[in-house]
Design a protein around this motif. Structure first.
Motif, PDB file in Angstrom:
ATOM      1  N   SER A   1       3.639   4.837  -7.169  1.00 45.30           N
ATOM      2  CA  SER A   1       3.788   4.940  -6.112  1.00 45.30           C
ATOM      3  C   SER A   1       2.555   4.593  -5.080  1.00 45.30           C
ATOM      4  CB  SER A   1       3.955   6.551  -5.699  1.00 45.30           C
ATOM      5  OG  SER A   1       3.013   7.243  -6.184  1.00 45.30           O
ATOM      6  N   ASP A   2       2.601   4.785  -3.596  1.00 46.99           N
ATOM      7  CA  ASP A   2       1.330   4.332  -3.284  1.00 46.99           C
ATOM      8  C   ASP A   2       0.255   5.428  -3.461  1.00 46.99           C
ATOM      9  OD1 ASP A   2       2.468   2.333  -2.057  1.00 46.99           O
ATOM     10  OD2 ASP A   2       2.096   2.801  -0.014  1.00 46.99           O
ATOM     11  N   ALA A   3       0.566   6.840  -3.667  1.00 47.02           N
ATOM     12  CA  ALA A   3      -0.310   7.736  -4.120  1.00 47.02           C
ATOM     13  C   ALA A   3      -0.885   7.464  -5.571  1.00 47.02           C
ATOM     14  CB  ALA A   3       0.127   9.145  -4.311  1.00 47.02           C
ATOM     15  N   GLU A   4      -0.161   7.106  -6.580  1.00 47.00           N
ATOM     16  CA  GLU A   4      -0.652   6.675  -7.983  1.00 47.00           C
ATOM     17  C   GLU A   4      -1.800   5.475  -7.576  1.00 47.00           C
ATOM     18  OE1 GLU A   4       2.967   8.132 -10.729  1.00 47.00           O
ATOM     19  OE2 GLU A   4       3.213   6.500  -9.545  1.00 47.00           O
ATOM     20  N   ILE A   5      -1.354   4.511  -7.008  1.00 43.95           N
ATOM     21  CA  ILE A   5      -2.257   3.419  -6.956  1.00 43.95           C
ATOM     22  C   ILE A   5      -3.557   3.686  -6.150  1.00 43.95           C
ATOM     23  CG2 ILE A   5      -2.501   1.363  -5.564  1.00 43.95           C
ATOM     24  CD1 ILE A   5       0.875   1.216  -5.898  1.00 43.95           C
ATOM     25  N   VAL A   6      -3.443   4.744  -5.213  1.00 40.33           N
ATOM     26  CA  VAL A   6      -4.813   4.829  -4.524  1.00 40.33           C
ATOM     27  C   VAL A   6      -5.546   5.881  -5.792  1.00 40.33           C
ATOM     28  CG1 VAL A   6      -5.917   6.593  -2.897  1.00 40.33           C
ATOM     29  CG2 VAL A   6      -3.964   4.861  -2.228  1.00 40.33           C
ATOM     30  N   THR A   7      -4.988   6.641  -6.569  1.00 40.11           N
ATOM     31  CA  THR A   7      -5.602   7.184  -7.666  1.00 40.11           C
ATOM     32  C   THR A   7      -6.329   6.352  -8.339  1.00 40.11           C
ATOM     33  OG1 THR A   7      -4.128   9.253  -7.423  1.00 40.11           O
ATOM     34  CG2 THR A   7      -4.995   9.055  -9.449  1.00 40.11           C
ATOM     35  N   LEU A   8      -5.531   5.276  -8.950  1.00 37.25           N
ATOM     36  CA  LEU A   8      -6.156   4.357  -9.734  1.00 37.25           C
ATOM     37  C   LEU A   8      -7.491   3.617  -9.203  1.00 37.25           C
ATOM     38  CD1 LEU A   8      -2.957   2.501 -11.099  1.00 37.25           C
ATOM     39  CD2 LEU A   8      -4.535   4.134 -12.474  1.00 37.25           C
ATOM     40  N   ALA A   9      -7.282   3.723  -8.071  1.00 34.32           N
ATOM     41  CA  ALA A   9      -8.429   2.797  -7.216  1.00 34.32           C
ATOM     42  C   ALA A   9      -9.518   3.677  -7.005  1.00 34.32           C
ATOM     43  CB  ALA A   9      -8.123   2.426  -5.873  1.00 34.32           C
ATOM     44  N   ARG A  10      -9.270   5.002  -6.500  1.00 35.67           N
ATOM     45  CA  ARG A  10     -10.605   6.281  -6.559  1.00 35.67           C
ATOM     46  C   ARG A  10     -11.157   6.393  -8.143  1.00 35.67           C
ATOM     47  NH1 ARG A  10      -6.689  10.212  -4.125  1.00 35.67           N
ATOM     48  NH2 ARG A  10      -6.815   9.963  -1.949  1.00 35.67           N
ATOM     49  N   ASN A  11     -10.095   6.520  -8.868  1.00 36.04           N
ATOM     50  CA  ASN A  11     -10.401   6.784 -10.406  1.00 36.04           C
ATOM     51  C   ASN A  11     -11.562   5.616 -11.003  1.00 36.04           C
ATOM     52  OD1 ASN A  11      -8.789   9.031 -10.677  1.00 36.04           O
ATOM     53  ND2 ASN A  11      -7.412   7.643 -12.323  1.00 36.04           N
ATOM     54  N   SER A  12     -11.480   4.377 -10.279  1.00 36.86           N
ATOM     55  CA  SER A  12     -12.298   3.148 -10.781  1.00 36.86           C
ATOM     56  C   SER A  12     -13.935   3.398 -10.148  1.00 36.86           C
ATOM     57  CB  SER A  12     -11.674   1.922 -10.366  1.00 36.86           C
ATOM     58  OG  SER A  12     -11.741   1.656  -8.889  1.00 36.86           O
ATOM     59  N   ILE A  13     -13.952   4.087  -9.094  1.00 38.05           N
ATOM     60  CA  ILE A  13     -15.071   4.328  -8.304  1.00 38.05           C
ATOM     61  C   ILE A  13     -15.650   5.339  -9.167  1.00 38.05           C
ATOM     62  CG2 ILE A  13     -16.190   4.746  -6.052  1.00 38.05           C
ATOM     63  CD1 ILE A  13     -14.749   2.064  -6.275  1.00 38.05           C
ATOM     64  N   GLU A  14     -14.795   6.256  -9.119  1.00 41.30           N
ATOM     65  CA  GLU A  14     -15.353   7.835  -9.829  1.00 41.30           C
ATOM     66  C   GLU A  14     -15.948   7.406 -11.123  1.00 41.30           C
ATOM     67  OE1 GLU A  14     -12.493  10.838  -9.658  1.00 41.30           O
ATOM     68  OE2 GLU A  14     -13.028  10.957  -7.297  1.00 41.30           O
TER      69      GLU A  14
ATOM     70  N   ILE B   1     -11.653   3.166   0.449  1.00 42.35           N
ATOM     71  CA  ILE B   1     -10.227   3.411  -0.200  1.00 42.35           C
ATOM     72  C   ILE B   1      -9.561   4.149   0.808  1.00 42.35           C
ATOM     73  CG2 ILE B   1      -8.987   4.386  -1.896  1.00 42.35           C
ATOM     74  CD1 ILE B   1     -11.329   3.353  -3.780  1.00 42.35           C
ATOM     75  N   GLU B   2      -9.898   5.427   1.131  1.00 31.15           N
ATOM     76  CA  GLU B   2      -9.420   6.390   2.309  1.00 31.15           C
ATOM     77  C   GLU B   2      -8.692   5.807   3.460  1.00 31.15           C
ATOM     78  OE1 GLU B   2      -8.398   8.870   0.530  1.00 31.15           O
ATOM     79  OE2 GLU B   2      -9.706   8.625  -1.181  1.00 31.15           O
ATOM     80  N   GLU B   3      -9.653   4.949   3.913  1.00 28.91           N
ATOM     81  CA  GLU B   3      -9.288   3.920   4.902  1.00 28.91           C
ATOM     82  C   GLU B   3      -8.520   3.256   4.888  1.00 28.91           C
ATOM     83  OE1 GLU B   3     -11.792   1.085   8.025  1.00 28.91           O
ATOM     84  OE2 GLU B   3     -12.779   2.645   7.167  1.00 28.91           O
ATOM     85  N   ALA B   4      -8.232   2.352   3.860  1.00 29.16           N
ATOM     86  CA  ALA B   4      -7.134   1.316   3.420  1.00 29.16           C
ATOM     87  C   ALA B   4      -5.979   2.198   3.166  1.00 29.16           C
ATOM     88  CB  ALA B   4      -7.699   0.603   2.394  1.00 29.16           C
ATOM     89  N   ALA B   5      -5.982   3.333   2.579  1.00 27.85           N
ATOM     90  CA  ALA B   5      -4.733   4.093   2.381  1.00 27.85           C
ATOM     91  C   ALA B   5      -4.192   4.718   3.995  1.00 27.85           C
ATOM     92  CB  ALA B   5      -4.955   5.319   1.465  1.00 27.85           C
ATOM     93  N   ALA B   6      -5.212   5.183   4.656  1.00 28.67           N
ATOM     94  CA  ALA B   6      -4.376   5.539   5.855  1.00 28.67           C
ATOM     95  C   ALA B   6      -4.141   4.622   6.935  1.00 28.67           C
ATOM     96  CB  ALA B   6      -5.900   6.345   6.609  1.00 28.67           C
ATOM     97  N   ASN B   7      -4.557   3.429   6.843  1.00 25.54           N
ATOM     98  CA  ASN B   7      -3.950   2.169   7.457  1.00 25.54           C
ATOM     99  C   ASN B   7      -2.838   1.650   6.822  1.00 25.54           C
ATOM    100  OD1 ASN B   7      -6.303   2.018   8.961  1.00 25.54           O
ATOM    101  ND2 ASN B   7      -7.284   0.235   7.855  1.00 25.54           N
TER     102      ASN B   7
ATOM    103  N   ALA C   1      -3.465  -6.135  -3.950  1.00 27.82           N
ATOM    104  CA  ALA C   1      -4.184  -7.139  -4.492  1.00 27.82           C
ATOM    105  C   ALA C   1      -5.809  -6.831  -3.608  1.00 27.82           C
ATOM    106  CB  ALA C   1      -3.906  -8.416  -4.107  1.00 27.82           C
ATOM    107  N   ARG C   2      -5.984  -6.185  -2.745  1.00 25.43           N
ATOM    108  CA  ARG C   2      -7.253  -6.325  -1.965  1.00 25.43           C
ATOM    109  C   ARG C   2      -7.577  -5.010  -1.665  1.00 25.43           C
ATOM    110  NH1 ARG C   2      -6.600 -10.706   2.883  1.00 25.43           N
ATOM    111  NH2 ARG C   2      -4.723  -9.662   2.983  1.00 25.43           N
ATOM    112  N   LEU C   3      -6.859  -3.896  -2.224  1.00 23.39           N
ATOM    113  CA  LEU C   3      -7.551  -2.546  -2.287  1.00 23.39           C
ATOM    114  C   LEU C   3      -8.749  -2.459  -2.592  1.00 23.39           C
ATOM    115  CD1 LEU C   3      -6.459   0.596  -1.526  1.00 23.39           C
ATOM    116  CD2 LEU C   3      -5.797   0.716  -3.756  1.00 23.39           C
ATOM    117  N   PRO C   4      -9.760  -1.618  -1.897  1.00 19.86           N
ATOM    118  CA  PRO C   4     -11.186  -1.485  -2.553  1.00 19.86           C
ATOM    119  C   PRO C   4     -11.037  -0.787  -3.859  1.00 19.86           C
ATOM    120  CG  PRO C   4     -10.903  -0.930  -0.273  1.00 19.86           C
ATOM    121  CD  PRO C   4      -9.735  -0.935  -0.659  1.00 19.86           C
TER     122      PRO C   4
END
Ligand code: HPA
Ligand code: ZN
Length: 336
Positions: free
Chosen positions: A297-310, A326-332, A5-8
């Motif tokens: 998966s977490d990787a797919e969710i991060v892809t969705l967040a990245r896509n939104s910025i791109e 986003i990368e920082e949130a994913a690494a944490n 819910a809070r992923l950038p």
């Protein structure tokens, strides 16, 4: 686990009139002395049972009818930006439907002044950046859209793009080719709702005739492999709205939503809320419920967040900064 819910993220498909919560509708109706068809907040909310896009649009246009003053538009947009900011939205590209207001006698200036003041204040107070996208109602005439475009020209620097919404079937993108030609000549980017209820041919027209930078919805793309090739080749983003698709019966059940297949195909899909006050959730709820229903998966969710910025219309340096978050949130999430 990623805090979904809070992923950038950026929200790219959001109708500001679709964020009008029943409580605020009633408060503003009372202030403006407008009588509503429904006796209470609960009765209004109970009417939110839709069978298709048109059944939603009828109630959506009725709700926004209480908006009259700059202050009303300011309060509407401020309420959205606060909620979005609390759900990790760093940047929002916000649709508004000027004809739904000017046709009732509200001045274009009232709408745009109220909205832009809210966007400016939210950037300062919340750190949420935003753009406005002006949509034409496709069930009205091309001439009405052209007049609306002309009214917007003095505010050219406040509107990043033009779009197309409202009843899709029978109102193909080709109807608005001349309006979009003019909009691009005036320096606007273009987007369009296509492939929500309409078939892949509406998406082809949006690409070929309206030269859109993104397709709004586009969930019916997978029906046409040649279209998928085209979307991949040009990396055209699709602003998908899962909870909206369930509420308007574009898909029967969230577990049958094509979003995961779209990601598997390599499409630049994003997740958005469309009209969150009507469809049961803001962008955070769209992420949470869709991830659970489709087993993302977490990787797919991060892809969705990245896509939104791109896929957003912000400058490259700002994109880089949001992508780093986003990368920082994913690494944490991976280490925590
Ligand atoms: N589709 C078309 N028009 C709209 C929508 C939508 O989902 N929401 C608000 N106007
Ligand atoms: Zn929409």
């Amino acid at each position: 686990m990623i805090d979904l819910a809070r992923l950038p993220k950026a929200e790219l498909h959001l109708h500001i009139e679709g964020t009008f919560e029943p409580e605020l509708i009633f408060a503003i109706a009372q202030r403006n002395g407008v009588k509503l068809k429904y006796p209470s907040v609960e009765a209004l909310r109970a009417a939110y049972e839709f069978t298709d896009l048109q059944s939603f649009l009828d109630i959506y246009y009725e709700g926004m009818n209480v908006l009259r003053s700059e202050r009303d538009y300011y309060e509407l947009a401020t309420a959205y930006l606060r909620r979005a900011g609390a759900q990790g939205v760093r940047h929002a590209e916000i649709f508004f439907d000027p004809q739904a207001h000017t046709d009732r006698g509200v001045a274009f200036e009232t709408v745009i002044e109220g909205l832009t003041q809210a966007l400016t204040d939210a950037r300062d107070a919340l750190g949420v950046s935003s753009h406005l996208i002006m949509c034409f109602l496709r069930d009205l005439s091309a001439q009405s859209a052209m007049e609306t475009l002309e009214r917007a020209l003095p505010y050219r620097d406040r509107i990043v793009a033009v779009g197309l919404d409202s009843a899709e079937i029978g109102n193909p993108p080709s109807k608005f080719q001349a309006v979009f030609d003019r909009a691009r000549a005036e320096g606007f980017l273009t987007v369009a709702h296509a492939g929500e209820e309409g078939g892949p041919e509406y998406i082809w027209e949006a690409l070929d005739l309206l030269r859109v930078s993104r397709v709004d919805h586009g969930v019916r793309s997978l029906e046409d492999p040649k279209l998928v090739d085209r979307l991949l080749r040009q990396r055209i983003p699709l602003t998908v709205c899962p909870l909206s698709n369930v509420k308007l019966r574009v898909v029967a059940d969230l577990r049958e939503h094509p979003l995961k297949k779209m990601l598997d195909a390599g499409l630049v899909a994003t997740v958005n809320s469309d009209d969150p006050a009507y469809f049961g959730g803001y962008v955070g709820e769209n992420f949470v419920q869709t991830a659970a229903a489709l087993g993302l998966s977490d990787a797919e969710i991060v892809t969705l967040a990245r896509n939104s910025i791109e896929a957003s219309f912000i400058d490259d340096a700002t994109k880089r900064a949001y992508l780093d978050e986003i990368e920082e949130a994913a690494a944490n999430a991976a280490t925590g």
